[in-house]
Design a protein around this motif. Structure first.
Motif, short mmCIF file in Angstrom:
data_model
loop_
_atom_site.label_atom_id
_atom_site.label_comp_id
_atom_site.label_asym_id
_atom_site.label_seq_id
_atom_site.Cartn_x
_atom_site.Cartn_y
_atom_site.Cartn_z
N SER A 57 39.98 38.51 49.97
CA SER A 57 39.61 39.57 51.15
C SER A 57 41.16 40.27 51.46
O SER A 57 42.17 39.61 51.64
CB SER A 57 39.46 38.77 52.33
N LEU A 70 44.75 46.83 47.25
CA LEU A 70 43.35 47.19 47.01
C LEU A 70 43.17 48.57 46.50
O LEU A 70 42.49 49.04 45.52
CB LEU A 70 42.64 47.44 48.69
N ARG A 74 41.52 49.52 42.98
CA ARG A 74 40.33 50.64 42.86
C ARG A 74 40.89 51.56 41.73
O ARG A 74 39.86 51.99 41.08
CB ARG A 74 40.16 51.16 43.93
N LYS A 77 41.77 48.94 38.01
CA LYS A 77 40.64 48.02 37.66
C LYS A 77 41.35 46.68 37.34
O LYS A 77 40.53 45.91 36.58
CB LYS A 77 39.65 48.55 36.83
N TYR A 135 38.80 44.17 38.19
CA TYR A 135 38.01 44.52 39.52
C TYR A 135 36.43 44.44 39.08
O TYR A 135 35.96 45.19 38.21
CB TYR A 135 38.60 45.94 39.97
N GLN A 137 33.65 44.18 41.80
CA GLN A 137 33.00 44.78 42.94
C GLN A 137 33.47 44.52 44.55
O GLN A 137 34.28 43.58 44.56
CB GLN A 137 31.38 44.48 43.02
N GLU A 138 33.20 45.43 45.25
CA GLU A 138 33.58 45.16 46.52
C GLU A 138 32.26 44.62 47.45
O GLU A 138 31.34 45.06 47.19
CB GLU A 138 34.19 46.37 47.31
N ILE A 147 38.25 43.74 53.28
CA ILE A 147 37.51 44.24 52.09
C ILE A 147 37.47 43.15 51.14
O ILE A 147 38.53 42.72 50.54
CB ILE A 147 37.87 45.59 51.20
N VAL A 149 37.01 41.62 47.65
CA VAL A 149 37.03 42.02 46.50
C VAL A 149 36.72 41.05 45.47
O VAL A 149 37.18 40.02 45.55
CB VAL A 149 38.12 42.67 46.15
N ILE A 151 36.83 39.85 41.48
CA ILE A 151 37.46 39.96 40.40
C ILE A 151 37.05 39.07 39.57
O ILE A 151 36.71 37.81 39.61
CB ILE A 151 38.90 39.93 40.60
#
Length: 196
Positions: A57, A70, A74, A77, A135, A137-138, A147, A149, A151
């Motif tokens: 998070s 973050l 994004r 990746k 990465y 998804q969120e 957020i 995330v 991984i």
């Protein structure tokens, strides 16, 4: 005592959760953006073995913009999650300091890194375990500035010194965890009882 979380402010909720959901492992995450970035996160845990995933998070800066980790995730990746031991504690703690996006904590706090897997950021030199992740998804937490995330683990580096049984691939890592505002190690281990 029964506590209604709807009656508590954010800092009170955090204080209660961070002292009872323990120990929280620390993900010391390396990402690449404008500069090489590193930051610790204690709202982090394993999520699934298939696919092999973890969740971390990530909050926002005080001005509401995404933290460097973050933003970098994004964009690129990819990240490297380094598990820390007591020898890295001071550097890991100082790397949590909020600095400008153009400043690399790795340079600022003189943290040595080394390339291990092509196409991924470097890992912290001397750590005994590091996950090379992509990465995935969120998760949308409605109304939250945090957020989560997900991984996915693509590669795992393990220093041979933590392998206590190579046949069973048993590992002994004295990792640092977060308990409330303090850091801790696991300490005494309790053997699982035999299931009849």
């Amino acid at each position: 005592m029964l506590i209604d979380f709807q009656e508590k402010v954010l800092s009170e909720k955090y204080a209660l959760m961070s002292q009872l959901i323990i120990p929280r492992p620390i993900a010391w995450i390396v990402t690449e953006g404008e500069v090489l970035n590193i930051a610790p996160f204690s709202y982090f845990t394993g999520l699934s073995s298939n696919p092999p995933t973890m969740i971390v998070s990530i909050g926002h800066r005080p001005d509401g913009s995404p933290k460097d980790t973050l933003r970098n995730l994004r964009e690129t990746k990819r990240c490297v999650v380094c598990m820390t031991e007591e020898v890295q504690l001071e550097a890991m703690h100082f790397s949590s300091k909020g600095v400008d996006a153009s400043v690399s904590e790795i340079e600022l706090f003189d943290i040595s890194v080394e390339e291990r897997v092509e196409g991924f950021p470097p890992m912290v030199k001397g750590v005994k375990a590091a996950f090379f992740c992509e990465y995935l998804q969120e998760v949308d937490l409605k109304g939250s500035k945090t957020i989560p995330v997900i991984i996915e683990i693509k590669h795992l580096y393990i220093d041979e010194s933590i392998i206590s049984d190579s046949e069973k691939m048993t590992l002994e890592l004295d990792a640092i965890a977060r308990i409330g505002k303090s850091y801790a190690k696991l300490g005494e281990k309790i053997t699982s009882p035999d299931i009849p």
